[in-house]
Write a protein that holds these residues in place. Structure first.
Motif, PDB file in Angstrom:
ATOM      1  N   VAL A  37       0.873  -1.177   0.000  1.00 59.78           N
ATOM      2  CA  VAL A  37       0.000   0.000   0.000  1.00 59.78           C
ATOM      3  C   VAL A  37       0.907   1.224   0.000  1.00 59.78           C
ATOM      4  O   VAL A  37       1.612   1.476   0.976  1.00 59.78           O
ATOM      5  CB  VAL A  37      -0.928   0.030   1.235  1.00 59.78           C
ATOM      6  N   PRO A  38       0.942   1.999  -1.077  1.00 58.09           N
ATOM      7  CA  PRO A  38       1.893   3.107  -1.168  1.00 58.09           C
ATOM      8  C   PRO A  38       1.549   4.265  -0.236  1.00 58.09           C
ATOM      9  O   PRO A  38       0.381   4.503   0.092  1.00 58.09           O
ATOM     10  CB  PRO A  38       1.806   3.537  -2.632  1.00 58.09           C
ATOM     11  N   ALA A  39       2.585   4.974   0.188  1.00 56.52           N
ATOM     12  CA  ALA A  39       2.411   6.145   1.055  1.00 56.52           C
ATOM     13  C   ALA A  39       1.976   7.350   0.238  1.00 56.52           C
ATOM     14  O   ALA A  39       2.380   7.520  -0.915  1.00 56.52           O
ATOM     15  CB  ALA A  39       3.719   6.453   1.778  1.00 56.52           C
ATOM     16  N   ALA A  40       1.171   8.211   0.863  1.00 55.15           N
ATOM     17  CA  ALA A  40       0.769   9.457   0.209  1.00 55.15           C
ATOM     18  C   ALA A  40       1.881  10.493   0.266  1.00 55.15           C
ATOM     19  O   ALA A  40       2.012  11.321  -0.644  1.00 55.15           O
ATOM     20  CB  ALA A  40      -0.496  10.005   0.875  1.00 55.15           C
ATOM     21  N   GLN A  41       2.687  10.459   1.338  1.00 49.46           N
ATOM     22  CA  GLN A  41       3.793  11.395   1.521  1.00 49.46           C
ATOM     23  C   GLN A  41       4.941  10.677   2.209  1.00 49.46           C
ATOM     24  O   GLN A  41       4.714   9.797   3.054  1.00 49.46           O
ATOM     25  CB  GLN A  41       3.389  12.582   2.414  1.00 49.46           C
ATOM     26  N   VAL A  42       6.161  11.055   1.869  1.00 48.54           N
ATOM     27  CA  VAL A  42       7.344  10.556   2.566  1.00 48.54           C
ATOM     28  C   VAL A  42       8.198  11.771   2.906  1.00 48.54           C
ATOM     29  O   VAL A  42       8.673  12.480   2.013  1.00 48.54           O
ATOM     30  CB  VAL A  42       8.146   9.556   1.718  1.00 48.54           C
ATOM     31  N   ILE A  43       8.383  12.003   4.201  1.00 50.39           N
ATOM     32  CA  ILE A  43       9.089  13.196   4.665  1.00 50.39           C
ATOM     33  C   ILE A  43      10.293  12.782   5.501  1.00 50.39           C
ATOM     34  O   ILE A  43      10.161  12.032   6.477  1.00 50.39           O
ATOM     35  CB  ILE A  43       8.154  14.092   5.508  1.00 50.39           C
ATOM     36  N   VAL A  44      11.473  13.243   5.124  1.00 53.16           N
ATOM     37  CA  VAL A  44      12.698  13.012   5.882  1.00 53.16           C
ATOM     38  C   VAL A  44      13.083  14.335   6.537  1.00 53.16           C
ATOM     39  O   VAL A  44      13.199  15.363   5.858  1.00 53.16           O
ATOM     40  CB  VAL A  44      13.837  12.512   4.983  1.00 53.16           C
ATOM     41  N   VAL A  45      13.293  14.308   7.841  1.00 49.89           N
ATOM     42  CA  VAL A  45      13.666  15.511   8.577  1.00 49.89           C
ATOM     43  C   VAL A  45      15.121  15.392   9.017  1.00 49.89           C
ATOM     44  O   VAL A  45      15.459  14.557   9.858  1.00 49.89           O
ATOM     45  CB  VAL A  45      12.757  15.726   9.803  1.00 49.89           C
ATOM     46  N   ASP A  46      15.984  16.196   8.411  1.00 46.82           N
ATOM     47  CA  ASP A  46      17.403  16.232   8.770  1.00 46.82           C
ATOM     48  C   ASP A  46      17.531  17.064  10.043  1.00 46.82           C
ATOM     49  O   ASP A  46      17.375  18.282  10.029  1.00 46.82           O
ATOM     50  CB  ASP A  46      18.211  16.843   7.630  1.00 46.82           C
ATOM     51  N   ASP A  47      17.847  16.395  11.143  1.00 51.73           N
ATOM     52  CA  ASP A  47      17.898  17.044  12.452  1.00 51.73           C
ATOM     53  C   ASP A  47      19.315  17.557  12.742  1.00 51.73           C
ATOM     54  O   ASP A  47      19.951  17.154  13.696  1.00 51.73           O
ATOM     55  CB  ASP A  47      17.444  16.052  13.529  1.00 51.73           C
ATOM     56  N   GLY A  48      19.784  18.453  11.888  1.00 57.83           N
ATOM     57  CA  GLY A  48      21.091  19.068  12.106  1.00 57.83           C
ATOM     58  C   GLY A  48      22.248  18.108  11.953  1.00 57.83           C
ATOM     59  O   GLY A  48      23.230  18.161  12.708  1.00 57.83           O
ATOM     60  N   SER A  49      22.183  17.220  10.955  1.00 55.04           N
ATOM     61  CA  SER A  49      23.219  16.207  10.763  1.00 55.04           C
ATOM     62  C   SER A  49      24.546  16.811  10.308  1.00 55.04           C
ATOM     63  O   SER A  49      24.576  17.801   9.571  1.00 55.04           O
ATOM     64  CB  SER A  49      22.769  15.194   9.708  1.00 55.04           C
ATOM     65  N   ALA A  50      25.636  16.163  10.718  1.00 54.35           N
ATOM     66  CA  ALA A  50      26.951  16.549  10.210  1.00 54.35           C
ATOM     67  C   ALA A  50      27.139  16.054   8.782  1.00 54.35           C
ATOM     68  O   ALA A  50      27.964  16.587   8.037  1.00 54.35           O
ATOM     69  CB  ALA A  50      28.040  15.976  11.118  1.00 54.35           C
ATOM     70  N   ASP A  51      26.374  15.023   8.396  1.00 50.31           N
ATOM     71  CA  ASP A  51      26.492  14.471   7.049  1.00 50.31           C
ATOM     72  C   ASP A  51      25.318  14.904   6.162  1.00 50.31           C
ATOM     73  O   ASP A  51      24.879  14.160   5.287  1.00 50.31           O
ATOM     74  CB  ASP A  51      26.586  12.937   7.091  1.00 50.31           C
ATOM     75  N   GLY A  52      24.843  16.119   6.399  1.00 49.40           N
ATOM     76  CA  GLY A  52      23.680  16.610   5.666  1.00 49.40           C
ATOM     77  C   GLY A  52      23.849  16.610   4.160  1.00 49.40           C
ATOM     78  O   GLY A  52      22.908  16.305   3.419  1.00 49.40           O
TER      79      GLY A  52
END
Length: 299
Positions: A37-52
């Protein structure tokens, strides 16, 4: 609570908090896009990563299927809340960047979500582990948290009504359990797929591996939430005693003797127990002898 149309309950968004997760995020995302069942939205939140920069490069391969949001480091609760605020689906599925799902996960869970009283769905995340109970009420969940955050799907209406994850720094490591308890206490059903639906594979150095910090967060959670929800004092005391004993055992296994002894002493001061006394006594045994015993026991 009122029922929603069936079509609406089948929509879900995925929120993935990412902190220094460039090496693992592709596995997590591939498992999302493999869902039946596919997702309607996929959100990745970069929480201040050093490897951004590396994270952004990995996500670029997914094109507009993934939305990347960046914020200054504020912890997993804040990252999940940031992502959840951007969701407009009926359900929000949370996945940590070092874990993954099996393809049928959301299909099975959304079947449980047809119940309009269902507010939190979860499931089994480890092979050769006992399956979680089909349903847990507040009292059962208070006794023990058996919910893996990466296997959870939360009804957005329940999430918003309760204010999402508490972002207090004192709760880092227990902010998820804090929300699960509030959902159950508010009267929503907590339902589980008892089959294996994903893989919990925390990266080295993740919050769950920081024993003392997690112990402090669990104690803070039990005492503050116990007062807020008017949990009987005897239950709060039993909970804090169990936390000190369990984390004392974890520290003993890690050969952190002074820290283990401190927690176990506090537990025994609350109430004497044979288990606690045995663990406390073991903190005085030289680590090489304990290691030898472990090797002999494991064959």
């Amino acid at each position: 609570m009122t029922n929603r149309p069936e079509a609406e309950t089948s929509t879900y968004a995925v929120v993935i908090p990412a902190y220094n997760a460039a090496a693992t995020i592709a596995t997590a995302l591939d498992s999302v896009f493999a869902q039946t069942v596919p997702a309607a939205q996929v959100i990745v939140v970069d929480d201040g990563s050093a490897d951004g920069a590396q994270l952004a490069a990995v996500l670029a391969a997914y094109g507009d299927r993934v939305r990347l949001v960046r914020q200054a480091n504020a912890g997993p609760a804040a990252a999940r809340n940031t992502g959840a605020r951007l969701c407009d689906s009926e359900w929000i599925a949370f996945l940590d960047a070092d874990d993954s799902w099996l393809p049928h996960k959301l299909e099975r869970q959304l079947e449980l979500g047809r119940d309009p009283r269902a507010g939190l769905l979860h499931g089994n995340a480890r092979e050769r582990r006992p399956a979680p109970p089909r349903e847990m009420d507040f009292a059962t969940l208070w006794e023990c948290n058996r919910i893996c955050t990466s296997m959870t799907v939360v009804r957005r209406r329940a999430f918003e009504a309760l204010g999402g994850f508490d972002e207090s720094a004192d709760l880092v490591g227990a902010e998820d359990y804090h929300l699960w308890l509030r959902i159950a206490h508010a009267g929503w059903r907590v339902l589980a797929c008892q089959e294996l639906i994903g893989h919990y594979t925390p990266a080295y150095g993740s919050i769950t591996s920081r024993i003392e910090r997690c112990a402090r967060a669990e104690l803070y959670n039990a005492t503050t939430l116990g007062e807020r929800l008017r949990v009987p004092q005897a239950q709060v005391e039993a909970k804090t005693r169990a936390i000190r004993t369990d984390f004392g055992q974890h520290l003993l296994h890690a050969r952190r003797m002074p820290e283990a002894r401190h927690l176990l002493t506090q537990a025994l001061a609350s109430r004497m127990s044979l288990r606690g006394l045995g663990l406390w006594s073991a903190t005085f045994v030289p680590a090489p002898l304990l290691d030898l015993r472990r090797r002999l026991r494991n064959g």
